[in-house]
Design a protein around this motif. Structure first.
Motif, PDB file in Angstrom:
ATOM      1  N   PRO A 150      41.541  62.685  42.501  1.00 55.49           N
ATOM      2  CA  PRO A 150      41.891  61.282  42.269  1.00 55.49           C
ATOM      3  C   PRO A 150      40.632  60.417  42.284  1.00 55.49           C
ATOM      4  O   PRO A 150      39.852  60.499  43.227  1.00 55.49           O
ATOM      5  CB  PRO A 150      42.783  60.919  43.477  1.00 55.49           C
ATOM      6  N   VAL A 151      40.425  59.621  41.246  1.00 49.81           N
ATOM      7  CA  VAL A 151      39.227  58.769  41.190  1.00 49.81           C
ATOM      8  C   VAL A 151      39.379  57.613  42.164  1.00 49.81           C
ATOM      9  O   VAL A 151      40.488  57.271  42.586  1.00 49.81           O
ATOM     10  CB  VAL A 151      38.969  58.225  39.759  1.00 49.81           C
ATOM     11  N   PRO A 158      37.373  62.950  30.882  1.00 50.34           N
ATOM     12  CA  PRO A 158      38.388  61.935  30.578  1.00 50.34           C
ATOM     13  C   PRO A 158      39.265  61.699  31.814  1.00 50.34           C
ATOM     14  O   PRO A 158      39.448  62.612  32.617  1.00 50.34           O
ATOM     15  CB  PRO A 158      39.203  62.557  29.444  1.00 50.34           C
ATOM     16  N   VAL A 159      39.764  60.484  31.964  1.00 47.79           N
ATOM     17  CA  VAL A 159      40.528  60.134  33.161  1.00 47.79           C
ATOM     18  C   VAL A 159      41.965  59.792  32.787  1.00 47.79           C
ATOM     19  O   VAL A 159      42.204  58.903  31.964  1.00 47.79           O
ATOM     20  CB  VAL A 159      39.890  58.931  33.901  1.00 47.79           C
ATOM     21  N   ILE A 187      43.300  60.243  37.687  1.00 49.22           N
ATOM     22  CA  ILE A 187      42.834  61.574  38.101  1.00 49.22           C
ATOM     23  C   ILE A 187      41.943  62.188  37.023  1.00 49.22           C
ATOM     24  O   ILE A 187      42.081  61.889  35.836  1.00 49.22           O
ATOM     25  CB  ILE A 187      44.006  62.547  38.368  1.00 49.22           C
ATOM     26  N   VAL A 188      41.020  63.042  37.485  1.00 51.25           N
ATOM     27  CA  VAL A 188      40.330  63.933  36.547  1.00 51.25           C
ATOM     28  C   VAL A 188      40.738  65.357  36.902  1.00 51.25           C
ATOM     29  O   VAL A 188      40.989  65.667  38.066  1.00 51.25           O
ATOM     30  CB  VAL A 188      38.790  63.791  36.597  1.00 51.25           C
ATOM     31  N   THR A 189      40.849  66.226  35.886  1.00 50.59           N
ATOM     32  CA  THR A 189      41.231  67.621  36.131  1.00 50.59           C
ATOM     33  C   THR A 189      40.014  68.478  35.830  1.00 50.59           C
ATOM     34  O   THR A 189      39.526  68.502  34.699  1.00 50.59           O
ATOM     35  CB  THR A 189      42.420  68.018  35.237  1.00 50.59           C
ATOM     36  N   LEU A 190      39.512  69.153  36.865  1.00 55.40           N
ATOM     37  CA  LEU A 190      38.214  69.817  36.773  1.00 55.40           C
ATOM     38  C   LEU A 190      38.336  71.324  36.879  1.00 55.40           C
ATOM     39  O   LEU A 190      39.088  71.841  37.718  1.00 55.40           O
ATOM     40  CB  LEU A 190      37.325  69.319  37.919  1.00 55.40           C
ATOM     41  N   ARG A 230      40.044  68.259  49.842  1.00 50.33           N
ATOM     42  CA  ARG A 230      41.500  68.339  50.029  1.00 50.33           C
ATOM     43  C   ARG A 230      42.143  68.856  48.736  1.00 50.33           C
ATOM     44  O   ARG A 230      43.056  69.691  48.769  1.00 50.33           O
ATOM     45  CB  ARG A 230      42.042  66.959  50.439  1.00 50.33           C
ATOM     46  N   ALA A 231      41.660  68.364  47.601  1.00 49.86           N
ATOM     47  CA  ALA A 231      42.197  68.825  46.312  1.00 49.86           C
ATOM     48  C   ALA A 231      41.943  70.321  46.129  1.00 49.86           C
ATOM     49  O   ALA A 231      42.789  71.051  45.614  1.00 49.86           O
ATOM     50  CB  ALA A 231      41.580  68.029  45.160  1.00 49.86           C
TER      51      ALA A 231
END
Lengths: 330, 127
Positions: free
Chosen positions: A105-106, A122-123, A181-184, A200-201
């Motif tokens: 989460p940004v 991308p967000v 959110i960003v998905t990495l 935590r993520a």
């Protein structure tokens, strides 16, 4: 109420002003003044399904290197709630995690959003296109921003390249709690990571069963900051789960003096020693854990289960063969 | 399906999941990463039993909102403790991103048109 809602528009008419220089103020130094992630895929939304469409956009962008594309239809069964005619944030996060990605989460600030774009991510954001009292919720993907033009570029709904002024964007984003959110890919770090949030993520990814990916993410975090006790503990757990007992135990042992993770680390170390049949070492580690924990610790239950396991082992087996345990960490 | 059949299956399912998780708990002397983090942050952490109940709750809510049983089961299995708690406690208040234009028809349509034309909001063109 109407007057208040109309006020920004009136103000613009009266002053002829283009709005505040939001992007200019929050532009990260050393970044070119215009960013657009043009290779981000686009999936036009159908009906109410902006959640699946926006999610497919960021997932496909993150998985592009693997040659994997995720289409919105495949996500409807995972994130769409028919009677609410929309998708909920926790399920969006869970669906991304299910594909082996770290969902970060940004921070709720334009500056952080631009920093993620500058890092190539991308967000996915939630917007409220309506009013505070009459919300119209919408998911879209921010793919670019321009400091001089003061606008933000989105993949949104049925529009491949939607441009919003920074003021409009911020109002719609703020009315939705500035959630994004960003998905990495594991191993790829977000820009300016908020470490507790990021780790935590990763722990959530680990708990979902993607242990190897989580291991890569912990390693990347430690490479960036070796002092991250949470990452060290997580990596130790990943190694333990993979049966790499020596790697795991030296990681646990390195946390024996940590103010936050020592109790959990010593407890898990004790378990490894029981696995290895080195019960005296297990006993010593567990004593240290219990001495540090205190009675009220939320980990007390796990410590006493480990104690029970140790007692069972002591009753069940004879002493370990001499020499077997001498080379071990205490 | 009658309520009695639904209840029968719900109870059967809960008992079977519950048994699974008990077996798991008996062996869980190793502290997981998330659990250790929660103890540091003093954040909420669900016990195995609480997690089973929360999953059953959220699954029921999802099904009541039109999600099929199979999908609902897979969906709750993918949620973390924190996400489960959030859905269990705030499902109805949570924003469901999706633009429900039909829901804002009627009188509100006129209001929105005015706001739209003045540029305060932007929901009718090209979302």
């Amino acid at each position: 109420m109407f007057i208040r809602a109309l006020w920004p528009a009136l103000l613009t008419l009266i002053t002829g002003c283009a709005g505040p220089a939001l992007l200019q103020q929050s532009w990260p130094p050393g970044t070119s003044d215009s960013i657009e992630l043009t290779s981000t895929p686009f999936y036009p939304q159908q009906d109410y399904e902006c959640g699946p469409a926006a999610l497919a956009t960021v997932l496909s962008a993150a998985l592009q290197e693997n040659g994997t594309a995720v289409v919105p239809d495949a996500l409807v069964a995972e994130v769409y709630v028919p009677d609410r005619k929309g998708s909920l944030q926790p399920e969006i996060v869970a669906a991304a995690r299910k594909r082996g990605l770290v969902v970060y989460p940004v921070r709720p600030a334009l500056e952080d959003l631009v920093a993620q774009l500058a890092a190539g991510q991308p967000v996915l954001v939630l917007q409220n296109l309506g009013l505070k009292s009459l919300p119209v919720w919408h998911y879209a993907v921010v793919i670019g921003a321009d400091e001089t033009a003061e606008d933000v570029v989105l993949r949104s709904g049925t529009v491949r390249r939607r441009v919003e002024s920074s003021g409009d964007f911020m109002r719609r984003w703020s009315l939705a709690g500035r959630w994004g959110i960003v998905t990495l890919q594991p191993g790829v770090l977000p820009a300016n990571p908020d470490w507790p949030v990021y780790l935590r993520a990763v722990a959530d990814l680990e708990a979902s069963g993607a242990s190897q990916g989580a291991g890569r993410a912990y390693e990347a975090a430690l490479a960036s900051d070796p002092g991250l006790a949470a990452a060290r503990f997580g990596l130790a757990n990943v190694r333990y789960a993979a049966g790499q007992l020596e790697q795991a135990s030296s990681l646990y042992a390195s946390l024996a003096g940590d103010p936050e993770f020592s109790v959990a680390a010593l407890n898990n170390l004790a378990n490894i020693r029981i696995d290895q049949g080195c019960l005296e070492h297990a006993d010593a580690a567990l004593d240290r854990a219990q001495a540090r924990a205190g009675v009220a610790s939320s980990l007390a239950a796990a410590l006493s289960s480990t104690r029970e396991r140790l007692i069972r082992a002591m009753n069940g087996v004879g002493p370990a063969p001499p020499g077997h345990c001498t080379a071990l960490h205490p | 399906m009658s309520i009695r059949i639904v209840r029968f299956w719900a109870v059967t399912l809960m008992v079977s999941i519950f048994n699974l998780s008990l077996c798991h708990t008996a062996a869980a002397t190793v502290i997981g990463t998330g659990e250790a983090m929660s103890s540091v942050a003093r954040a909420e952490h669900l016990s195995a039993v609480e997690a089973v109940l929360a999953r059953a709750d959220v699954q029921t809510v999802l099904e009541a909102h039109g999600v099929t049983t199979d999908d609902a089961m897979a969906r709750v299995a993918a949620l973390s403790d924190e996400e489960l708690i959030a859905l269990q406690q705030e499902f109805d208040q949570m924003p469901a991103g999706g633009i429900s234009l039909l829901a804002v028809l009627g009188i509100t349509f006129v209001v929105l048109m005015v706001l739209e034309l003045t540029g305060v909001i932007n929901i009718f063109n090209k979302f």
